[in-house]
Design a protein around this motif. Structure first.
Motif, short mmCIF file in Angstrom:
data_model
loop_
_atom_site.label_atom_id
_atom_site.label_comp_id
_atom_site.label_asym_id
_atom_site.label_seq_id
_atom_site.Cartn_x
_atom_site.Cartn_y
_atom_site.Cartn_z
N LYS A 300 0.83 -1.20 0.00
CA LYS A 300 0.00 0.00 0.00
C LYS A 300 0.87 1.26 0.00
O LYS A 300 0.62 2.21 -0.75
N GLY A 301 1.91 1.26 0.85
CA GLY A 301 2.77 2.44 0.95
C GLY A 301 3.49 2.76 -0.33
O GLY A 301 3.58 3.93 -0.74
N LEU A 302 4.02 1.73 -1.00
CA LEU A 302 4.74 1.95 -2.25
C LEU A 302 3.79 2.32 -3.38
O LEU A 302 4.14 3.11 -4.26
N THR A 303 2.59 1.77 -3.34
CA THR A 303 1.58 2.13 -4.35
C THR A 303 1.23 3.60 -4.24
O THR A 303 1.10 4.31 -5.25
N GLU A 304 1.08 4.07 -3.01
CA GLU A 304 0.75 5.48 -2.79
C GLU A 304 1.90 6.40 -3.22
O GLU A 304 1.69 7.59 -3.43
N ARG A 305 3.11 5.85 -3.33
CA ARG A 305 4.25 6.62 -3.82
C ARG A 305 4.28 6.68 -5.35
O ARG A 305 5.17 7.29 -5.94
N GLY A 306 3.31 6.00 -5.98
CA GLY A 306 3.22 6.03 -7.44
C GLY A 306 3.91 4.90 -8.16
O GLY A 306 4.04 4.92 -9.39
N LEU A 307 4.35 3.86 -7.44
CA LEU A 307 5.04 2.74 -8.06
C LEU A 307 4.04 1.72 -8.58
O LEU A 307 2.99 1.49 -7.95
N ASP A 308 4.36 1.09 -9.71
CA ASP A 308 3.47 0.06 -10.25
C ASP A 308 3.83 -1.30 -9.66
O ASP A 308 4.80 -1.44 -8.91
N GLU A 309 3.05 -2.32 -10.03
CA GLU A 309 3.23 -3.64 -9.44
C GLU A 309 4.61 -4.21 -9.71
O GLU A 309 5.23 -4.82 -8.83
N ASP A 310 5.12 -4.03 -10.94
CA ASP A 310 6.43 -4.58 -11.28
C ASP A 310 7.54 -3.94 -10.44
O ASP A 310 8.45 -4.62 -9.96
N ALA A 311 7.44 -2.62 -10.28
CA ALA A 311 8.45 -1.91 -9.49
C ALA A 311 8.39 -2.34 -8.03
O ALA A 311 9.44 -2.53 -7.38
N ILE A 312 7.18 -2.51 -7.52
CA ILE A 312 7.02 -2.93 -6.14
C ILE A 312 7.59 -4.33 -5.93
O ILE A 312 8.29 -4.60 -4.95
N GLU A 313 7.31 -5.21 -6.88
CA GLU A 313 7.80 -6.58 -6.78
C GLU A 313 9.32 -6.61 -6.83
O GLU A 313 9.97 -7.38 -6.11
N ARG A 314 9.91 -5.75 -7.63
CA ARG A 314 11.36 -5.69 -7.75
C ARG A 314 11.98 -5.19 -6.44
O ARG A 314 12.99 -5.72 -5.98
N VAL A 323 12.18 -4.31 6.46
CA VAL A 323 13.37 -3.62 6.01
C VAL A 323 13.03 -2.68 4.86
O VAL A 323 13.52 -1.54 4.79
N VAL A 324 12.16 -3.14 3.95
CA VAL A 324 11.72 -2.29 2.84
C VAL A 324 11.02 -1.05 3.38
O VAL A 324 11.27 0.08 2.93
N ALA A 325 10.15 -1.24 4.37
CA ALA A 325 9.42 -0.11 4.95
C ALA A 325 10.37 0.90 5.57
O ALA A 325 10.18 2.12 5.43
N ALA A 326 11.41 0.41 6.25
CA ALA A 326 12.39 1.31 6.87
C ALA A 326 13.23 2.02 5.81
O ALA A 326 13.46 3.23 5.91
N GLU A 327 13.69 1.29 4.81
CA GLU A 327 14.56 1.86 3.78
C GLU A 327 13.84 2.92 2.95
O GLU A 327 14.46 3.87 2.47
N HIS A 328 12.53 2.76 2.77
CA HIS A 328 11.77 3.70 1.94
C HIS A 328 10.96 4.69 2.77
O HIS A 328 10.08 5.37 2.25
N ASP A 329 11.27 4.74 4.09
CA ASP A 329 10.66 5.74 4.96
C ASP A 329 9.14 5.72 4.87
O ASP A 329 8.49 6.77 4.75
N LEU A 330 8.57 4.53 4.89
CA LEU A 330 7.12 4.40 4.82
C LEU A 330 6.50 4.72 6.19
O LEU A 330 7.20 4.75 7.21
N PRO A 331 5.19 4.98 6.24
CA PRO A 331 4.52 5.25 7.52
C PRO A 331 4.73 4.09 8.50
O PRO A 331 5.09 2.98 8.10
N ALA A 332 4.50 4.36 9.74
CA ALA A 332 4.75 3.37 10.79
C ALA A 332 3.89 2.13 10.61
O ALA A 332 2.68 2.23 10.34
N PRO A 333 4.48 0.94 10.75
CA PRO A 333 3.69 -0.29 10.74
C PRO A 333 2.93 -0.42 12.06
O PRO A 333 3.14 0.37 12.98
N LYS A 334 2.09 -1.40 12.14
CA LYS A 334 1.32 -1.61 13.36
C LYS A 334 2.25 -1.98 14.52
O LYS A 334 3.27 -2.63 14.33
#
Length: 433
Positions: A300-314, A323-334
């Motif tokens: 959800k976080g990467l999608t809201e950044r404008g990335l498509d499915e292929d980019a997210i999967e990569r 680790v992905v959430a931390a590296e991309h400075d996504l909102p806090a997880p639960k």
């Protein structure tokens, strides 16, 4: 079709079965126990629906809407916080302490029966957090309740310390060519990130154990209590932690924000844990590691950044989602919940390596694992013995009266020693003459 012992079973469908098992059977419908138990089950059911059905005219707060939106309460709607809220409701309804405990005991007995019958996964009503709002004197000697002893604290901390050390050894042994740093498709980089996540997981366990063992905090003060709708019951954040002041700001049981102490043994594990991943201060100190939740969160976080499915999967590739959430400075997880923390403590204490160590010392324990509230009681035990009731009460954010009641076995032992010494001196003087 809903199974006979499914979590989707309405709770009131089981009342008559429980009363038959625990009362005097179908022919004894007017038995005193059955009558009292049925009254309390109906009271609990009405409370769960957000209704008032209390002969003493004690009613839930005006804001109370129950635990469900409809008119059916199912076992799936129950958890530890539901029973904690109900205990709080009874405790603030104007009843005498003994009456509150008696009323709650009926509900707890039914909850235990429901667990044994397979309707719910745990005996929620007797979890320490559920019982916390009840009057202190619950009819047992306080010294008989679970309290971490030094040997318990040593075994569990040594165990998590070793696992952290091993995780960092593994992480340090993985070398990634400079050209492959940050490349999500590099096998070496993916292995490094997986080892990093493993180190994070072990550090989370270590920090959790040390916080429980040394701070005396209630679980709901530093972890998430899902159905607590008050502000502050969503776990502490890194911004709440002050290493400079050795403190953490928590929402206390009194519903006030207060500074709690972080003793020296807690600081190093927390610092190491904070350094494994560079996360924003808004993140929970103790995050969930539930894979489906993290996968959904990252996608959800990467999608809201404008990335498509292929980019997210990569990007996700073979890298753990946290680790992905931390590296991309996504909102806090639960945040981690109190129930999740209990599960971790259960897994740690019943790990085969710790079981072997426990057998070496022939350890006994009141319960199946080291409980969150057992850690708090252990802290209180140490402080009362070393500094007295007043100091322990301040540290635990409790009244001195409550602390004296909870640790009266210590005072009783001290009085016994005093009396022994007095009689010894008296007898010696008599013998001298």
């Amino acid at each position: 079709m809903t199974g006979r012992r499914s979590v989707e079973t309405p709770i009131d469908d089981t009342f008559s079965k429980y009363l038959t098992d625990k009362g005097k059977g179908d022919v004894g419908e007017q038995g005193a126990y059955r009558t009292d138990a049925e009254r309390e089950l109906r009271r609990f059911h009405q409370w769960c629906l957000g209704q008032t059905a209390d002969p003493a005219n004690a009613s839930p707060p005006e804001s109370w809407e129950g635990v469900v939106d409809g008119d059916t309460v199912r076992f799936a709607d129950l958890d530890t916080t539901v029973f904690s809220d109900y205990a709080r409701y009874l405790s603030t309804s104007g009843y005498a302490a003994g009456t509150v405990l008696t009323y709650y005991a009926h509900i707890a007995s039914w909850c235990g029966w429901s667990h044994a019958q397979g309707y719910i996964p745990r005996h929620y009503a007797r979890e320490s957090d559920a019982e916390d709002p009840l009057p202190e004197n619950d009819g047992r000697r306080p010294g008989d309740q679970q309290s971490w002893e030094p040997i318990h604290r040593d075994l569990i901390t040594q165990f998590v310390d070793r696992r952290v050390s091993e995780a960092f050894d593994t992480l340090g042994a993985i070398e990634v060519p400079q050209a492959k740093h940050g490349d999500p498709e590099s096998e070496a980089w993916q292995a490094k990130q997986r080892a990093r996540f493993e180190a994070y997981q072990r550090c989370r366990e270590q920090a959790l154990v040390y916080v429980i063992a040394y701070t005396g905090l209630r679980g709901s003060e530093f972890l998430s209590a899902p159905k607590e709708d008050r502000e502050g019951r969503n776990g502490i954040r890194w911004r709440d932690v002050s290493f400079a002041d050795s403190s953490v700001t928590v929402f206390r049981k009194s519903r006030e924000w207060k500074e709690a102490s972080l003793p020296e043994p807690v600081i190093t594990p927390l610092r190491r844990y904070a350094e494994v991943l560079d996360v924003p201060e808004s993140w929970p100190v103790f995050t969930t590691l539930h894979r489906p939740s993290l996968a959904s969160h990252v996608t959800k976080g990467l999608t809201e950044r404008g990335l498509d499915e292929d980019a997210i999967e990569r990007i996700r590739g073979g890298t753990p989602d946290l680790v992905v959430a931390a590296e991309h400075d996504l909102p806090a997880p639960k945040p981690l919940t109190t129930e999740g923390a209990r599960s971790i403590m259960d897994q740690l204490w019943n790990h085969e390596e710790l079981i072997e160590r426990r057998d070496e010392f022939d350890l006994t324990l009141d319960g199946d694992y080291l409980e969150l509230h057992g850690g708090r009681r252990g802290v209180g035990e140490v402080l009362v013995r070393q500094f007295g009731y007043a100091a322990a009460a301040r540290y635990l954010d409790n009244s001195e009266e409550q602390v004296r009641g909870a640790y009266q076995h210590i005072e009783a032992a001290e009085r016994a020693d005093m009396a022994t010494e007095a009689f010894s001196q008296t007898d010696n003087r008599v013998n001298e003459h």
